[in-house]
Design a protein around this motif. Structure first.
Motif, PDB file in Angstrom:
ATOM      1  N   VAL A  31      -5.433  -2.564   5.466  1.00  0.00           N
ATOM      2  CA  VAL A  31      -4.690  -1.423   4.917  1.00  0.00           C
ATOM      3  C   VAL A  31      -5.658  -0.413   4.314  1.00  0.00           C
ATOM      4  CG1 VAL A  31      -3.018  -0.713   3.154  1.00  0.00           C
ATOM      5  CG2 VAL A  31      -2.538  -2.699   4.603  1.00  0.00           C
ATOM      6  N   ALA A  32      -6.698  -0.883   3.644  1.00  0.00           N
ATOM      7  CA  ALA A  32      -7.700   0.029   3.068  1.00  0.00           C
ATOM      8  C   ALA A  32      -8.416   0.812   4.168  1.00  0.00           C
ATOM      9  CB  ALA A  32      -8.705  -0.756   2.223  1.00  0.00           C
ATOM     10  N   GLU A  33      -8.744   0.124   5.263  1.00  0.00           N
ATOM     11  CA  GLU A  33      -9.409   0.804   6.382  1.00  0.00           C
ATOM     12  C   GLU A  33      -8.494   1.858   7.005  1.00  0.00           C
ATOM     13  OE1 GLU A  33     -10.095  -0.690  10.742  1.00  0.00           O
ATOM     14  OE2 GLU A  33     -11.793  -1.371   9.517  1.00  0.00           O
ATOM     15  N   ALA A  37      -6.732   3.351   0.888  1.00  0.00           N
ATOM     16  CA  ALA A  37      -6.249   2.837  -0.399  1.00  0.00           C
ATOM     17  C   ALA A  37      -6.399   1.321  -0.461  1.00  0.00           C
ATOM     18  CB  ALA A  37      -4.787   3.215  -0.598  1.00  0.00           C
ATOM     19  N   LYS A  38      -7.036   0.837  -1.508  1.00  0.00           N
ATOM     20  CA  LYS A  38      -7.161  -0.612  -1.726  1.00  0.00           C
ATOM     21  C   LYS A  38      -5.990  -1.024  -2.620  1.00  0.00           C
ATOM     22  CE  LYS A  38     -10.420  -4.139  -1.834  1.00  0.00           C
ATOM     23  NZ  LYS A  38     -11.058  -4.609  -0.648  1.00  0.00           N
ATOM     24  N   LEU A  39      -4.966  -1.606  -1.991  1.00  0.00           N
ATOM     25  CA  LEU A  39      -3.729  -1.939  -2.688  1.00  0.00           C
ATOM     26  C   LEU A  39      -3.668  -3.427  -3.012  1.00  0.00           C
ATOM     27  CD1 LEU A  39      -1.345   0.101  -0.374  1.00  0.00           C
ATOM     28  CD2 LEU A  39      -2.455   0.851  -2.485  1.00  0.00           C
ATOM     29  N   ASP A  40      -2.876  -3.753  -4.036  1.00  0.00           N
ATOM     30  CA  ASP A  40      -2.667  -5.148  -4.435  1.00  0.00           C
ATOM     31  C   ASP A  40      -1.516  -5.714  -3.605  1.00  0.00           C
ATOM     32  OD1 ASP A  40      -2.498  -7.596  -5.649  1.00  0.00           O
ATOM     33  OD2 ASP A  40      -1.992  -6.825  -7.641  1.00  0.00           O
ATOM     34  N   VAL A  77      -0.614   6.413   2.692  1.00  0.00           N
ATOM     35  CA  VAL A  77       0.101   5.140   2.538  1.00  0.00           C
ATOM     36  C   VAL A  77       1.547   5.287   3.012  1.00  0.00           C
ATOM     37  CG1 VAL A  77       0.982   3.477   0.835  1.00  0.00           C
ATOM     38  CG2 VAL A  77      -1.402   4.252   0.735  1.00  0.00           C
ATOM     39  N   ARG A  78       2.198   6.387   2.665  1.00  0.00           N
ATOM     40  CA  ARG A  78       3.583   6.626   3.149  1.00  0.00           C
ATOM     41  C   ARG A  78       3.608   6.698   4.665  1.00  0.00           C
ATOM     42  NH1 ARG A  78       3.842  10.305  -1.025  1.00  0.00           N
ATOM     43  NH2 ARG A  78       3.461  12.011   0.399  1.00  0.00           N
ATOM     44  N   MET A  98      -2.480  -4.639  13.066  1.00  0.00           N
ATOM     45  CA  MET A  98      -3.699  -5.416  12.906  1.00  0.00           C
ATOM     46  C   MET A  98      -4.020  -6.228  14.162  1.00  0.00           C
ATOM     47  SD  MET A  98      -4.795  -7.704   9.628  1.00  0.00           S
ATOM     48  CE  MET A  98      -4.122  -9.307   9.999  1.00  0.00           C
ATOM     49  N   PHE A  99      -2.986  -6.829  14.758  1.00  0.00           N
ATOM     50  CA  PHE A  99      -3.191  -7.614  15.974  1.00  0.00           C
ATOM     51  C   PHE A  99      -3.056  -6.775  17.242  1.00  0.00           C
ATOM     52  CE2 PHE A  99      -1.871 -10.996  12.995  1.00  0.00           C
ATOM     53  CZ  PHE A  99      -2.877 -11.906  13.214  1.00  0.00           C
TER      54      PHE A  99
END
Length: 130
Positions: A31-33, A37-40, A77-78, A98-99
Motif C-alpha cells: 500500500v505504501a508503494e 502512505a505508510k498506514l497501520d 489513498v482514496r 498485489m497478486f
C-alpha cells in the motif's frame, strides 16, 4: 513483474503461504508503494472460520491520517480504494492488485502455540492466473 516477484517471493506450488506478521508487513509495504502512505493495516481472519480473511485499517491511524496527511496523499489513498469500514473490500482491493489476479482463494489457520501461549495464524492464498 508483480509486487511479490519484486520481493523474490514465489508460490509453493499453486499457493502462497505467510504468517500473520509476514502478510501484514507485505500489505503495509504494498500500500505504501502504491499510494505513498505508510498506514497501520492489519491482516487477520474472523473467528470460527478458515476462509474469511480481511484487511483492517486501524481507526485511530485513519483519523490521524485524515488530520495530518496532505490532500494529495489522502487522494492517493482514496483512489486506491481503502476504507476503514469495509474490511473485505480492502482485502479484495489489495490482494487482487498485489497478486495481479482477480481469482484468489483465501484460507487462514489459527492455533495457540503451546510454548508461548500465543495465537498464531498461517495464511494461504490460492491464486489463479489467466
Amino acid at each position: 513483474m508483480n509486487f511479490l516477484e519484486k520481493k523474490n517471493i514465489k508460490p509453493a506450488g499453486v499457493y502462497y503461504q505467510f504468517t500473520e506478521e509476514e502478510i501484514t508487513k507485505l500489505v503495509v509495504d504494498f500500500v505504501a508503494e502504491q499510494t505513498g502512505a505508510k498506514l497501520d493495516l492489519m491482516v487477520s481472519c474472523l473467528d470460527d472460520t478458515n476462509f474469511d480473511v480481511y484487511v483492517q485499517w486501524d481507526e485511530e491511524d485513519k483519523e490521524r491520517f485524515e488530520e495530518t496527511a496532505s490532500e494529495e496523499l489522502q487522494k492517493a489513498v482514496r483512489d486506491f480504494g481503502l476504507t476503514e469500514s469495509e474490511d473485505f473490500m480492502n482485502r479484495d482491493t489489495i490482494f487482487e492488485r498485489m497478486f495481479k489476479s482477480e481469482s484468489i482463494g483465501y484460507e487462514c489457520n489459527t492455533w495457540v502455540e503451546e510454548s508461548t501461549n500465543k495465537v498464531e495464524s498461517q495464511f494461504t492464498f490460492y491464486v489463479t492466473y489467466k
